[in-house]
Design an enzyme around this catalytic site. Structure first.
Site, PDB file in Angstrom:
ATOM      1  N   ASP A  93       0.693  11.091  -3.313  1.00 18.15           N
ATOM      2  CA  ASP A  93      -0.740  11.012  -3.025  1.00 18.15           C
ATOM      3  C   ASP A  93      -1.285  12.309  -2.441  1.00 18.15           C
ATOM      4  O   ASP A  93      -0.546  13.134  -1.885  1.00 18.15           O
ATOM      5  CB  ASP A  93      -1.011   9.883  -2.012  1.00 18.15           C
ATOM      6  CG  ASP A  93      -0.908   8.502  -2.635  1.00 18.15           C
ATOM      7  OD1 ASP A  93      -0.423   8.390  -3.774  1.00 18.15           O
ATOM      8  OD2 ASP A  93      -1.301   7.530  -1.956  1.00 18.15           O
ATOM      9  N   HIS A 144      -7.542   8.768  -6.830  1.00 15.94           N
ATOM     10  CA  HIS A 144      -7.375   8.484  -5.399  1.00 15.94           C
ATOM     11  C   HIS A 144      -8.673   8.750  -4.642  1.00 15.94           C
ATOM     12  O   HIS A 144      -8.635   9.038  -3.445  1.00 15.94           O
ATOM     13  CB  HIS A 144      -6.231   9.331  -4.841  1.00 15.94           C
ATOM     14  CG  HIS A 144      -5.656   8.849  -3.543  1.00 15.94           C
ATOM     15  ND1 HIS A 144      -5.466   7.517  -3.249  1.00 15.94           N
ATOM     16  CD2 HIS A 144      -5.212   9.537  -2.447  1.00 15.94           C
ATOM     17  CE1 HIS A 144      -4.936   7.404  -2.038  1.00 15.94           C
ATOM     18  NE2 HIS A 144      -4.781   8.621  -1.526  1.00 15.94           N
ATOM     19  N   HIS A 148     -11.015  10.977  -0.128  1.00 12.29           N
ATOM     20  CA  HIS A 148     -10.148  10.164   0.730  1.00 12.29           C
ATOM     21  C   HIS A 148     -10.864   9.417   1.865  1.00 12.29           C
ATOM     22  O   HIS A 148     -10.370   9.350   2.997  1.00 12.29           O
ATOM     23  CB  HIS A 148      -9.047  11.050   1.344  1.00 12.29           C
ATOM     24  CG  HIS A 148      -7.775  10.306   1.628  1.00 12.29           C
ATOM     25  ND1 HIS A 148      -7.570   9.582   2.789  1.00 12.29           N
ATOM     26  CD2 HIS A 148      -6.627  10.201   0.928  1.00 12.29           C
ATOM     27  CE1 HIS A 148      -6.342   9.068   2.787  1.00 12.29           C
ATOM     28  NE2 HIS A 148      -5.753   9.423   1.651  1.00 12.29           N
ATOM     29  N   HIS A 238       3.892  11.882  -0.410  1.00  7.65           N
ATOM     30  CA  HIS A 238       2.701  12.728  -0.432  1.00  7.65           C
ATOM     31  C   HIS A 238       3.061  14.164  -0.811  1.00  7.65           C
ATOM     32  O   HIS A 238       4.047  14.707  -0.310  1.00  7.65           O
ATOM     33  CB  HIS A 238       2.024  12.722   0.945  1.00  7.65           C
ATOM     34  CG  HIS A 238       1.484  11.386   1.344  1.00  7.65           C
ATOM     35  ND1 HIS A 238       2.287  10.377   1.839  1.00  7.65           N
ATOM     36  CD2 HIS A 238       0.210  10.887   1.313  1.00  7.65           C
ATOM     37  CE1 HIS A 238       1.547   9.310   2.107  1.00  7.65           C
ATOM     38  NE2 HIS A 238       0.291   9.591   1.799  1.00  7.65           N
TER      39      HIS A 238
END
Length: 284
Positions: A93, A144, A148, A238
């Protein structure tokens, strides 16, 4: 006496004429037969079979059509794959990020495995070459959001725009239209799931979280993943959002150990195609 000689001569002449006539008829008959043999082609030539000495032209074999990739099924929400299959998925991510995304790609390439990268639109716009490199290496890409946020704290219109902006940027930069979505922080509610589903996006969570974003140490990251990974696990890691050197350092041991245990690494689209029918994959 003279009359008898004359009669004999006439008989001989008649016999000669008859013989000549017969001979002529034989010649004409043979000629006709020979001509007929020349004019009538044999059955072999009629069927198109080449005569002796002729070179047959080989028939080119048809080029096989490539096997199309099956479409990725649209699921409402899932956090794992098929528990009956010895396969798992690595996911990353918050990228792409300079230094760390390249390092992750290098490790994955070393082991010839593919993963899924859930990208932020803002970083795809900032580092387009990194996003294209992920695609070129055969990995899957998911949405995504743009930058964020916790989508549950936004209005439905704001949440939708976050997802759409990221999707459009990913498509423009890489040529790939995402079919996967992961909400930041794993934070979602029914409206968020409905928005993603209406955009033809499958919402993907995880069931193995080593909390690598908190930088707990290479050993802690490795031990967490190796302890909790099982059939159908979706592992959260990540490649962006900060210092990801510990994630990169843990990755080689994680992959080597899980391969030794017999697991197969797949992308999320592959995992979704292997899901059994289950209530969790369908919109309530």
């Amino acid at each position: 006496m003279a009359a008898r000689k004359l009669s004999t001569i006439l008989e001989l002449l008649a016999s000669g004429i008859a013989a000549a006539t017969i001979l002529a008829l034989l010649v004409i008959g043979l000629g006709s037969s020979a001509l007929g043999l020349i004019q009538r082609p044999t059955a072999r030539h009629q069927t198109g079979t080449p005569s002796s000495g002729a070179t047959a032209t080989p028939t080119a074999s048809p080029t096989p059509s490539p096997t199309p990739t099956p479409p990725t099924p649209l699921v409402y929400l899932t956090a794992h794959g098929n528990p009956h299959l010895h396969e798992i998925a690595l996911t990353f991510d918050d990228g792409p990020a300079q230094g760390y995304t390249e390092a992750v790609l290098g490790v994955l390439k070393q082991f010839h495995i593919h993963a899924t990268f859930f990208m932020l639109g803002i970083w795809v716009q900032t580092y387009p070459n990194l996003a294209r490199e992920v695609v070129a290496d055969g990995h899957a890409i998911g949405d995504h959001t743009w930058n964020h946020p916790d989508l549950t704290r936004l209005s439905p219109d704001q949440a939708r725009q976050q997802i759409i902006d990221a999707r459009n940027t990913i498509q423009k930069v890489t040529g790939i239209t995402p079919t996967l979505f992961r909400p930041p922080y794993g934070s979602y509610n029914r409206p968020i799931l409905d928005i993603a589903h209406s955009l033809k996006l499958s919402t993907i969570l995880w069931n193995v979280d080593p909390r690598d974003w908190s930088r707990p140490g290479v050993g802690a990251i490795t031990n967490n993943i190796l302890t909790f990974t099982q059939n159908g696990s979706i592992i959260l890691m990540h490649d962006g959002g900060g210092d990801r050197s510990q994630t990169v350092a843990a990755l080689t041991t994680v992959i080597e150990t899980l391969l030794a245990r017999g697991f197969t690494f797949v992308t999320i689209p592959e995992m979704l195609r292997h899901l059994p029918p289950a209530p969790i994959t369908q919109q309530p």
